[in-house]
Motif scaffolding. Structure first.
Motif, short mmCIF file in Angstrom:
data_model
loop_
_atom_site.label_atom_id
_atom_site.label_comp_id
_atom_site.label_asym_id
_atom_site.label_seq_id
_atom_site.Cartn_x
_atom_site.Cartn_y
_atom_site.Cartn_z
N GLY A 259 0.80 -1.22 0.00
CA GLY A 259 0.00 0.00 0.00
C GLY A 259 0.83 1.27 0.00
O GLY A 259 0.41 2.29 0.55
N LEU A 260 2.04 1.23 -0.59
CA LEU A 260 2.87 2.44 -0.65
C LEU A 260 2.19 3.48 -1.55
O LEU A 260 1.49 3.14 -2.50
N PRO A 261 2.41 4.77 -1.29
CA PRO A 261 1.75 5.80 -2.09
C PRO A 261 2.26 5.80 -3.54
O PRO A 261 3.41 5.44 -3.81
N VAL A 262 1.38 6.20 -4.45
CA VAL A 262 1.75 6.31 -5.87
C VAL A 262 2.64 7.54 -6.04
O VAL A 262 2.34 8.61 -5.51
N PRO A 264 4.34 11.00 -7.40
CA PRO A 264 3.71 12.16 -8.05
C PRO A 264 3.74 12.03 -9.57
O PRO A 264 4.72 11.56 -10.15
N GLY A 265 2.64 12.42 -10.18
CA GLY A 265 2.55 12.36 -11.64
C GLY A 265 2.17 11.02 -12.20
O GLY A 265 2.07 10.85 -13.42
N ARG A 266 1.93 10.03 -11.33
CA ARG A 266 1.53 8.70 -11.78
C ARG A 266 0.15 8.40 -11.26
O ARG A 266 -0.20 8.75 -10.13
N SER A 267 -0.66 7.75 -12.05
CA SER A 267 -1.98 7.32 -11.59
C SER A 267 -1.90 5.92 -11.07
O SER A 267 -0.95 5.17 -11.36
N GLY A 268 -2.90 5.48 -10.28
CA GLY A 268 -2.87 4.14 -9.70
C GLY A 268 -3.13 3.07 -10.72
O GLY A 268 -3.49 3.30 -11.83
#
Length: 268
Positions: A259-262, A264-268
């Motif tokens: 569950g690490l954050p995406v 910046p600039g990337r979508s899930g």
């Protein structure tokens, strides 16, 4: 626990019915084993796409009938490799069958990752959607995967999360990518701290030379046994306690971070 991997040579001049009878006889010879494993799509050949429609069957079809009788006679758990399955609406699947020593169907696994990119299995067959495990009483819990699945580590993480201690991978792996086969089998064992029992085919079918080299890897990544390129039965004794011992000695699985954050600039 004793496991026998039966590396079958798929000869295009041998009929499917003849091969079923021959393989059933090979299974019956493994009476000293607890678990017997067959390769992917051995009745027809993993690359014999032109025969998939004609040889498709239900999970309870002629391959199951022949293998269930052999499993009963030998008194073994049998991973019967996989068949070309046709379901009720006509969709084909690459479907693995696991048969208990009394001949009952213990599990069915439809291959999730289909090989071929824009041809062959990838366009002819539906994709499975379920992770499948099978617990062998007093022994190991098996996690089921098939051939091309070996390239997708997230599937094996899911199987381990579901309790798998041994990862069973029947395959029809091409000789030209044999180094990938052995490398990935060891990687899946090391990263999941589980046994890997990878059973391939020998011979040449549909003009594709098969890798053979079925392999058993322990939870520390050590190769316990490896077959050659020809038809062969590979028999190995497994220690079910070694899985937990390895995970306790080197508890890397406890350090997973999910569950690490995406970025910046990337979508899930």
């Amino acid at each position: 626990m004793r496991a026998s991997l039966v590396q079958i040579a798929v000869d295009p001049d041998e009929s499917v019915d003849s091969r079923r009878r021959r393989v059933a006889a090979l299974v019956r010879e493994q009476r000293d084993a607890d678990l017997v494993i067959l390769p992917e799509l051995w009745p027809v050949g993993a690359f014999a796409y032109q025969q998939f429609e004609a040889e498709a069957e239900t999970p309870a079809g002629p391959t199951y009938a022949a293998m269930a009788g052999a499993a009963r006679d030998a008194g073994v758990w049998l991973h019967a490799g996989s068949i070309v399955e046709r379901d009720g609406d006509g969709t084909l699947y690459n479907t693995a069958l696991v048969i208990a020593p009394d001949g009952r169907m213990a599990a069915v696994y439809r291959k999730i990752h289909r090989f071929g990119f824009d041809k062959g299995e990838a366009v002819m067959m539906g994709a499975g959607e379920e992770l499948v495990t099978v617990s062998l009483p007093g022994a190991l819990t098996l996690g089921l995967a098939t051939c091309y699945d070996l390239r997708f580590p997230e599937l094996f993480r899911g199987l381990v999360d579901a309790g798998a201690q041994a990862l069973v991978v029947p395959a029809g792996w091409p000789a030209r990518r044999r180094e990938h086969w052995t490398l990935l089998a060891r990687a899946r064992a090391v990263e999941n701290q589980a046994y890997v029992l990878a059973c391939g085919t020998a011979g040449t079918h549909a003009d594709v030379e098969q890798a053979g080299h079925s392999i058993v890897v322990d939870p520390w990544g050590e190769v316990l046994a490896e077959a050659g390129p020809d038809e062969e039965v590979l028999t190995v004794d497994l220690d079910p306690s070694k899985v937990e011992k390895t995970r306790e000695l080197f508890p890397a699985l406890k350090d997973r971070r999910l569950g690490l954050p995406v970025p910046p600039g990337r979508s899930g």
